[in-house]
Design a protein around this motif. Structure first.
Motif, PDB file in Angstrom:
ATOM      1  N   HIS A 118       0.955  -1.257   0.278  1.00 19.55           N
ATOM      2  CA  HIS A 118      -0.128   0.105   0.271  1.00 19.55           C
ATOM      3  C   HIS A 118       0.547   0.798  -0.218  1.00 19.55           C
ATOM      4  O   HIS A 118       2.289   1.141   0.462  1.00 19.55           O
ATOM      5  N   ALA A 119       0.884   1.937  -0.582  1.00 19.21           N
ATOM      6  CA  ALA A 119       0.649   3.410  -0.568  1.00 19.21           C
ATOM      7  C   ALA A 119       1.013   4.070   0.641  1.00 19.21           C
ATOM      8  O   ALA A 119       2.246   4.661   1.545  1.00 19.21           O
ATOM      9  N   LEU A 120       0.511   4.318   1.347  1.00 22.06           N
ATOM     10  CA  LEU A 120       0.200   4.366   3.085  1.00 22.06           C
ATOM     11  C   LEU A 120      -1.336   3.688   3.671  1.00 22.06           C
ATOM     12  O   LEU A 120      -2.158   3.653   3.476  1.00 22.06           O
ATOM     13  N   VAL A 121      -0.854   3.142   5.301  1.00 21.32           N
ATOM     14  CA  VAL A 121      -2.118   2.851   5.811  1.00 21.32           C
ATOM     15  C   VAL A 121      -2.166   3.486   6.788  1.00 21.32           C
ATOM     16  O   VAL A 121      -1.335   4.048   8.023  1.00 21.32           O
ATOM     17  N   LEU A 122      -3.958   4.520   6.823  1.00 23.01           N
ATOM     18  CA  LEU A 122      -3.609   5.541   8.119  1.00 23.01           C
ATOM     19  C   LEU A 122      -4.903   4.726   9.486  1.00 23.01           C
ATOM     20  O   LEU A 122      -5.511   4.259   7.779  1.00 23.01           O
ATOM     21  N   ALA A 123      -4.852   4.963   9.957  1.00 22.99           N
ATOM     22  CA  ALA A 123      -5.385   3.513  10.781  1.00 22.99           C
ATOM     23  C   ALA A 123      -6.542   5.537  11.560  1.00 22.99           C
ATOM     24  O   ALA A 123      -6.250   6.561  12.053  1.00 22.99           O
ATOM     25  N   VAL A 124      -7.066   5.139  11.749  1.00 23.18           N
ATOM     26  CA  VAL A 124      -8.577   6.445  12.407  1.00 23.18           C
ATOM     27  C   VAL A 124      -8.384   5.874  13.644  1.00 23.18           C
ATOM     28  O   VAL A 124      -8.982   5.246  13.912  1.00 23.18           O
ATOM     29  N   ASP A 125      -8.363   6.604  14.487  1.00 21.74           N
ATOM     30  CA  ASP A 125      -8.504   6.974  16.426  1.00 21.74           C
ATOM     31  C   ASP A 125      -7.347   5.495  16.856  1.00 21.74           C
ATOM     32  O   ASP A 125      -6.564   5.947  17.938  1.00 21.74           O
ATOM     33  N   ILE A 126      -7.190   4.596  16.657  1.00 27.95           N
ATOM     34  CA  ILE A 126      -6.511   3.679  17.122  1.00 27.95           C
ATOM     35  C   ILE A 126      -6.602   2.476  15.726  1.00 27.95           C
ATOM     36  O   ILE A 126      -7.577   2.698  14.700  1.00 27.95           O
ATOM     37  N   PRO A 127      -5.335   2.069  15.551  1.00 32.35           N
ATOM     38  CA  PRO A 127      -5.010   0.837  14.969  1.00 32.35           C
ATOM     39  C   PRO A 127      -6.122  -0.485  15.108  1.00 32.35           C
ATOM     40  O   PRO A 127      -6.450  -1.052  16.162  1.00 32.35           O
ATOM     41  N   SER A 128      -7.054  -1.034  14.128  1.00 32.15           N
ATOM     42  CA  SER A 128      -8.052  -1.810  14.896  1.00 32.15           C
ATOM     43  C   SER A 128      -7.195  -3.236  14.711  1.00 32.15           C
ATOM     44  O   SER A 128      -6.742  -4.139  14.878  1.00 32.15           O
ATOM     45  N   GLY A 129      -8.134  -3.815  15.544  1.00 35.24           N
ATOM     46  CA  GLY A 129      -7.496  -4.846  16.689  1.00 35.24           C
ATOM     47  C   GLY A 129      -6.929  -4.403  17.617  1.00 35.24           C
ATOM     48  O   GLY A 129      -6.395  -5.550  18.934  1.00 35.24           O
ATOM     49  N   LEU A 130      -5.946  -3.309  18.418  1.00 35.23           N
ATOM     50  CA  LEU A 130      -5.350  -2.597  19.203  1.00 35.23           C
ATOM     51  C   LEU A 130      -6.541  -2.336  20.222  1.00 35.23           C
ATOM     52  O   LEU A 130      -7.322  -1.619  20.505  1.00 35.23           O
ATOM     53  N   ASN A 131      -5.978  -3.043  21.589  1.00 33.83           N
ATOM     54  CA  ASN A 131      -6.050  -2.500  22.768  1.00 33.83           C
ATOM     55  C   ASN A 131      -5.867  -1.290  23.072  1.00 33.83           C
ATOM     56  O   ASN A 131      -4.996  -1.230  23.595  1.00 33.83           O
ATOM     57  N   ALA A 132      -6.298  -0.548  23.501  1.00 32.82           N
ATOM     58  CA  ALA A 132      -6.119   1.111  23.542  1.00 32.82           C
ATOM     59  C   ALA A 132      -5.439   1.510  24.890  1.00 32.82           C
ATOM     60  O   ALA A 132      -5.386   2.544  25.159  1.00 32.82           O
TER      61      ALA A 132
END
Length: 501
Positions: free
Chosen positions: A162-176
């Protein structure tokens, strides 16, 4: 190029206060209402912050794939998609499951996307290559392991070119809250988090998934900080530096404390020499070393500024603070040193082999004048668990250690944590080049020197970790590979004095 713009793992403009995910979820609506801001306005601002962040990166193709889940995180994704389309991007929006499952503000964002001429495609098990990926699948409310189509989509994101991967608020699947993947998690290049920085993003494996972390307050962060007590604070260099204060013209070596370092068993003098040199470079007025008789001449020769001996009973009464453990070994000599240290009422920093010895005994009293500096393996021995348990929730582990021993505990690793009972600081300086022998010995010497100069135990541990990491970052300008503990020493002196140039 993208890689050249993603060299730093952590942005310097992060707020000092960190929160648990539940604190943000429970309070952001209250704060917004207090300010007269609608929640949908927050969603629009969140999407706009993400899109503006993407636009900062040069040479990206104007092609975007947005992965949306069911909740408000998915709603943010719809906003990003609409803004990108309006800016002339080719946007492919993939909904995980049926889009009619969206409710409230998320559904409103979906409807705006459709009204703008956007299409919604179901996720069909593959992603186009070479596009900007926007991860808006799962937010901070995830409570169980990622499964099914979400796990499949995360795998596709992580495997793609991918050219760039941006996560919105938190990467999906990561425990905040812990920074641990819940089965699996998106490995993002960039994460834009909102309102309050979640504590798990900055420790353990959190940054492996977040990439470069950016913060968007959405115009409510200042009031949010006023209304909500943080769970953790990032160590503040200027604030901690100010506690040392300037030196009076009438000062002498006795004005800045006497550190006694105890360690360096037979054939293991290197660690104690590193700790001693670090204590000197960190401003201690006097530094002594109690080491194995076989090492006395060698330490004295290598460190002429240090007083050296092998009789702890003679050396200990003159000291203001003790540092015990570097190169201590595991035999009776080290155990005898520990027995003497335990009887002392002086401030004590315990590191390395001292911690391994401590794990084998049961103390009758809390040791509130101690600083313990374990890495995860040493922490697991002290707690009687495995390393995975420590790393699964580093905040819980450091708190448990502080409660067990009554001590200030510095849990090493990415996002080093410093805990005194319920007060936790997090350090964001440092880099992977510091994963080399002797770094911990240098850190223990810095802590001892700061205590000797009058800093309290928690501030000493916090400032030492910060300066240690900053020195490592400066040394890393010549490359992370091949960095040695001694490379840090001149920079430690500079940062202890507030010199940045």
């Amino acid at each position: 190029m993208k890689d050249e713009q993603l060299k730093s793992s952590v942005c310097a403009n992060l707020p000092q206060k960190l929160y648990k995910a539940q604190q943000v979820r429970d309070n952001e609506a209250l704060v917004a209402k207090d300010l007269g801001i609608a929640m949908f306005t927050l969603m629009q601002d969140a999407g706009r912050a993400c899109f503006e962040l993407i636009r900062r990166y040069a040479n990206l193709p104007k092609r975007m794939t947005v992965l949306c889940g069911y909740g408000n995180n998915g709603g943010d994704g719809y906003i990003v998609a609409r803004l990108a389309k309006a800016d002339g991007w080719q946007v492919n929006l993939l909904q995980i499951g049926e889009s009619d499952r969206l409710q409230g503000d998320a559904a409103k964002a979906r409807d705006q996307w459709l009204a703008a001429g956007g299409d919604i495609s179901p996720y069909a098990g593959c992603l186009p290559g070479g596009t900007v990926i926007v991860d808006a699948m799962l937010g901070s409310g995830l409570s169980g392991a990622v499964r099914g189509v979400f796990a499949e989509a995360i795998a596709q994101v992580n495997q793609g070119n991918h050219a760039l991967v941006l996560a919105v608020d938190i990467p999906s699947g990561l425990n905040a809250d812990t920074g641990v993947a819940m089965g699996c998690a998106v490995v993002a290049d960039v994460t834009c988090t909102f309102v309050g920085v979640k504590q798990g993003l900055l420790t353990g494996c959190g940054l492996d998934f977040c990439g470069q972390l950016h913060f968007a307050g959405l115009n409510i962060a200042q009031r949010f900080e006023q209304m909500v007590e943080p769970a953790v604070k990032i160590s503040d260099y200027q604030q901690l530096l100010s506690t040392l204060g300037p030196r009076k013209p009438s000062s002498h070596k006795g004005s800045f404390g006497h550190v006694l370092l105890i360690g360096g068993n037979q054939g293991m003098s290197g660690a104690i020499r590193l700790a001693a040199r670090a204590a000197l470079r960190s401003g201690a007025g006097l530094v002594s070393v109690c080491t194995h008789p076989d090492n006395v001449a060698l330490v004295a020769q290598e460190c002429p500024e240090v007083m050296v001996g092998d009789d702890i009973e003679r050396l200990l009464p003159k000291a203001d603070v003790l540092v015990f453990g570097p190169g201590g070994g595991s035999d009776d000599w080290c155990r005898q040193m520990l027995d003497t240290v335990i009887k002392s009422d002086k401030p004590v920093v315990i590191d390395a082999d001292g911690l391994n010895q401590l794990a084998q005994i049961k103390l009758s009293n809390k040791q509130r004048h101690w600083v313990l500096t374990p890495h995860p393996k040493e922490a697991s021995r002290l707690l009687g668990c495995d390393v995975a348990t420590v790393q699964r929730d580093r905040f819980a582990a450091v708190s448990a250690l502080s409660q067990k021993y009554g001590a200030v505990v510095l849990l090493k690793g990415v996002g080093t944590l410093i805990c005194q009972q319920k007060r936790i600081n997090l350090n964001i300086s440092g880099n992977p080049g510091m994963a080399s022998a002797g770094m911990g010995d240098v850190l223990s010497g810095i802590i001892g020197a700061l205590i000797a100069q009058g800093m309290n135990l928690h501030d000493s541990a916090s400032f030492a970790a910060l300066v240690h990491g900053m020195a490592g970052d400066r040394a890393a300008r010549q490359g992370q590979r091949g960095m040695m503990a001694t490379d840090l020493l001149p920079y430690i002196r500079a940062f202890i004095n507030g010199i940045h140039g």
